[in-house]
Enzyme design. Structure first.
Site, PDB file in Angstrom:
ATOM      1  N   ASP A 166      -1.016   4.630   7.304  1.00 24.01           N
ATOM      2  CA  ASP A 166      -0.629   3.362   7.505  1.00 24.01           C
ATOM      3  C   ASP A 166      -1.763   2.747   6.505  1.00 24.01           C
ATOM      4  O   ASP A 166      -2.794   3.268   6.466  1.00 24.01           O
ATOM      5  CB  ASP A 166      -0.822   2.739   8.923  1.00 24.01           C
ATOM      6  N   TYR A 209      -5.138   0.439   5.223  1.00 22.56           N
ATOM      7  CA  TYR A 209      -6.371   0.222   5.499  1.00 22.56           C
ATOM      8  C   TYR A 209      -6.539  -1.118   6.382  1.00 22.56           C
ATOM      9  O   TYR A 209      -5.752  -2.001   6.262  1.00 22.56           O
ATOM     10  CB  TYR A 209      -7.227  -0.043   4.327  1.00 22.56           C
ATOM     11  N   PHE A 264      -3.573   4.540  -0.053  1.00 23.16           N
ATOM     12  CA  PHE A 264      -5.050   5.108  -0.444  1.00 23.16           C
ATOM     13  C   PHE A 264      -5.722   4.117  -1.349  1.00 23.16           C
ATOM     14  O   PHE A 264      -7.030   4.368  -1.479  1.00 23.16           O
ATOM     15  CB  PHE A 264      -5.003   6.765  -0.930  1.00 23.16           C
TER      16      PHE A 264
END
Length: 216
Positions: free
Chosen positions: A60, A62, A73
């Site tokens: 999921d 940040y 990412f």
């Protein structure tokens, strides 16, 4: 082939999605949710369906202020690289013997080259990882993976960590390529993410398919 716009419209017409959207819209009004509302589907805006070569599955977004930008990412250039991103860059360096094109952590250039950076859950509440688990995003992303599996050919799936590896059951290995490794987070990177060589292996597969390689 359809465009993502048509694929997403098909999902939006389904009852699970209508329920999900109502819940998500409400949460954006009352809480701090990431990424920003207009970036929820950014991965699909940047990576055209007809250009799709690679899918990297995250979990999921940040959950810290300013980090999430709608690509698994990836973080905006001005944000300090989170630990998982630091480890991804280390592996690229070791695998390819050169620094990543994205050393600032912004993976937009990967997305533009045909790498779909897809989280299995597309939104999250500030400071609460997995807070939007089981609202319906998992159904959505499973359906996206199934669509790619059925309608595309020779896509390379990079599945990092057990939740992503779970998705291999949705993918036909006679049509596509699956590379798996532990998650790049500091908790698991030393169990086999380091040394997985997914970046060079992906480019070797692309060369064998006469497709242009990814500038990682």
């Amino acid at each position: 082939m359809n465009s993502w716009k048509e694929v997403l419209a098909e999902e939006e017409s389904k009852s699970y999605y209508k329920k999900l959207k109502k819940e998500i819209d409400e949460r954006y009004k009352t809480k701090t949710i990431f990424p920003s509302y207009e970036n929820i589907f950014k991965a699909f805006y940047l990576t055209k369906l007809q250009d799709l070569k690679v899918v990297i599955l995250g979990q999921d977004p940040y959950h810290g202020m300013g980090q999430a930008q709608g690509l698994a990412f990836s973080t905006p250039k001005q944000i300090k690289n989170p630990p998982s991103m630091v480890n991804i860059l280390k592996e690229i360096n070791s695998d390819l013997q050169k620094e990543s094109l994205c050393k600032d952590g912004d993976l937009t250039s990967w997305a533009n080259q045909g790498v779909l950076l897809l989280n299995t859950i597309l939104t999250v509440e500030e400071s609460k990882p997995k807070s939007h688990h089981k609202l319906g995003w998992e159904i959505f992303t499973d359906n996206i993976i199934k669509y790619i599996n059925e309608n595309c050919q020779d896509v390379i799936f990079l599945l990092w960590g057990s939740p992503a590896i779970e998705k291999s059951k949705l993918i036909d290995e006679n049509k596509h390529y699956i590379l798996t490794a532990p998650h790049p987070s500091p908790l698991s990177a030393y169990r086999g993410f380091f040394g997985c060589k997914h970046f060079s292996r992906t480019n070797e597969i692309l060369k064998s398919l006469n497709k242009s390689t990814i500038n990682w």
